[in-house]
Write a protein that holds these residues in place. Structure first.
Motif, mmCIF file in Angstrom:
data_model
loop_
_atom_site.group_PDB
_atom_site.id
_atom_site.type_symbol
_atom_site.label_atom_id
_atom_site.label_comp_id
_atom_site.label_asym_id
_atom_site.label_seq_id
_atom_site.Cartn_x
_atom_site.Cartn_y
_atom_site.Cartn_z
ATOM 1 N N PHE A 35 58.733 31.395 31.593
ATOM 2 C CA PHE A 35 57.901 30.983 30.446
ATOM 3 C C PHE A 35 58.766 30.414 29.323
ATOM 4 N N TYR A 36 59.834 31.135 28.960
ATOM 5 C CA TYR A 36 60.715 30.656 27.886
ATOM 6 C C TYR A 36 61.426 29.363 28.279
ATOM 7 N N GLY A 37 61.867 29.306 29.535
ATOM 8 C CA GLY A 37 62.568 28.108 29.973
ATOM 9 C C GLY A 37 61.714 26.859 29.851
ATOM 10 N N TYR A 38 60.440 27.013 30.158
ATOM 11 C CA TYR A 38 59.541 25.860 30.116
ATOM 12 C C TYR A 38 59.099 25.529 28.696
ATOM 13 N N THR A 39 58.752 26.563 27.915
ATOM 14 C CA THR A 39 58.175 26.323 26.588
ATOM 15 C C THR A 39 59.218 26.076 25.506
ATOM 16 N N VAL A 40 60.376 26.748 25.589
ATOM 17 C CA VAL A 40 61.384 26.630 24.537
ATOM 18 C C VAL A 40 62.412 25.551 24.859
#
Length: 306
Positions: free
Chosen positions: A261-266
């Motif tokens: 999730f973080y890799g994609y969104t941030v």
């Protein structure tokens, strides 16, 4: 909080461990974000330890437990500090070099290294289940990293970063044996206290060479990262007081969801195709090891109370 054995509360332990996985994934995201904003790895390690030390001392003082950190095993704590500080550099380095999901998946190889360490250093007999799990797990690593000899070419996974991640996982496994030994005589808070107390001044030695002024935004990221590290230490200790390690460790795999999730969104880094093939093998192998450890624990004769 002392070294006494707490009453088992498995549901609470699972909930706390789920929170731990989320906090650790958030810390990794903040480490990577700080690195992309120019903060040096050595400076991040220092602030992680220094702020954790401050939090631990304040909590122990508030609880009136500072005296509980007295130890007769200073040498063992010093060895754990050296390995732990080295391990932090590799763990954080892998996070900076690799996309978050891949770095997280590779970190799950620590149980496989633990199996090999138990054979090499302690002469433990390992059967087909655990060796099979080791082979399965490293097959997953090969699928994620996609080296050239299996038709790789992924433009996401840096081979050097993958190597750093594997060294980090090995050190995490090695440190787990040190902590297991310290737990036989030391309270959990004592182990955490001596680790941050001994490593903070060592990490500070690098500050004159790596420190640069930061904006308010970057300081907020650094402080949030360190606070996540301190909170993770507390949650880890709490989860192990209320539940079986072989069961609650399985909750750690949920950190891969957070990392994705973080890799994609941030960072705008969608997971590579190898992750979808390799991660299930690594997670499945870890579950197999945890299941086998639980079976072996049940088969051992239980001590009879007198």
């Amino acid at each position: 909080m002392d070294g006494s054995v707490a009453r088992p509360r498995p549901m609470l332990a699972l909930i706390v461990r789920l929170a731990t996985a989320a906090v650790l994934a958030t810390m990794a995201m903040l480490v990577k974000l700080a690195g992309e904003k120019g903060v040096h790895l050595a400076e991040l390690v220092f602030w992680r330890q220094a702020i954790t030390l401050l939090c631990v001392v304040v909590l122990l003082a508030a609880w009136g437990k500072l005296a509980s950190v007295k130890t007769k095993r200073f040498a063992a704590h010093a060895r754990r500090a050296i390995y732990g500080l080295t391990g932090m550099f590799f763990v954080y380095g892998a996070v900076m070099l690799l996309p978050l999901p891949e770095a997280t998946a590779i970190s799950f190889t620590a149980p496989f290294f633990a199996v090999m360490i138990s054979v090499i250093l302690f002469g433990e007999k390992v059967g087909i289940y655990r060796w099979g799990a080791v082979v399965l797990g490293f097959a997953g690593v090969l699928l994620i990293t996609q080296p050239s000899f299996i038709g790789g070419g992924s433009d996401l996974v840096d081979p050097f970063g993958a190597a750093v991640g594997l060294v980090a996982a090995f050190l995490v496994a090695l440190i787990s044996f040190q902590i297991q030994d310290l737990n036989t005589t030391e309270a959990p808070w004592s182990i955490v206290f001596w680790f941050v107390l001994l490593t903070t001044p060592i990490a500070a030695l690098a500050l004159p060479f790596v420190y640069e002024p930061h904006s308010g935004e970057v300081w907020a990221i650094i402080i949030a990262m360190a606070l996540c590290g301190a909170l993770a230490q507390i949650l880890l200790t709490t989860s192990l007081r209320f539940g079986s390690a072989a069961v609650i460790l399985l909750m750690d795999y949920t950190s891969l969801l957070w990392a994705t999730f973080y890799g994609y969104t941030v960072f705008d880094q969608p997971p590579g195709p190898g992750l979808w093939l390799g991660a299930p093998l690594i997670v499945g192998a870890g579950v197999l090891i945890a299941w086998r450890e639980r079976q072996l624990a049940r088969s051992r004769p239980q001590p009879v109370a007198d």
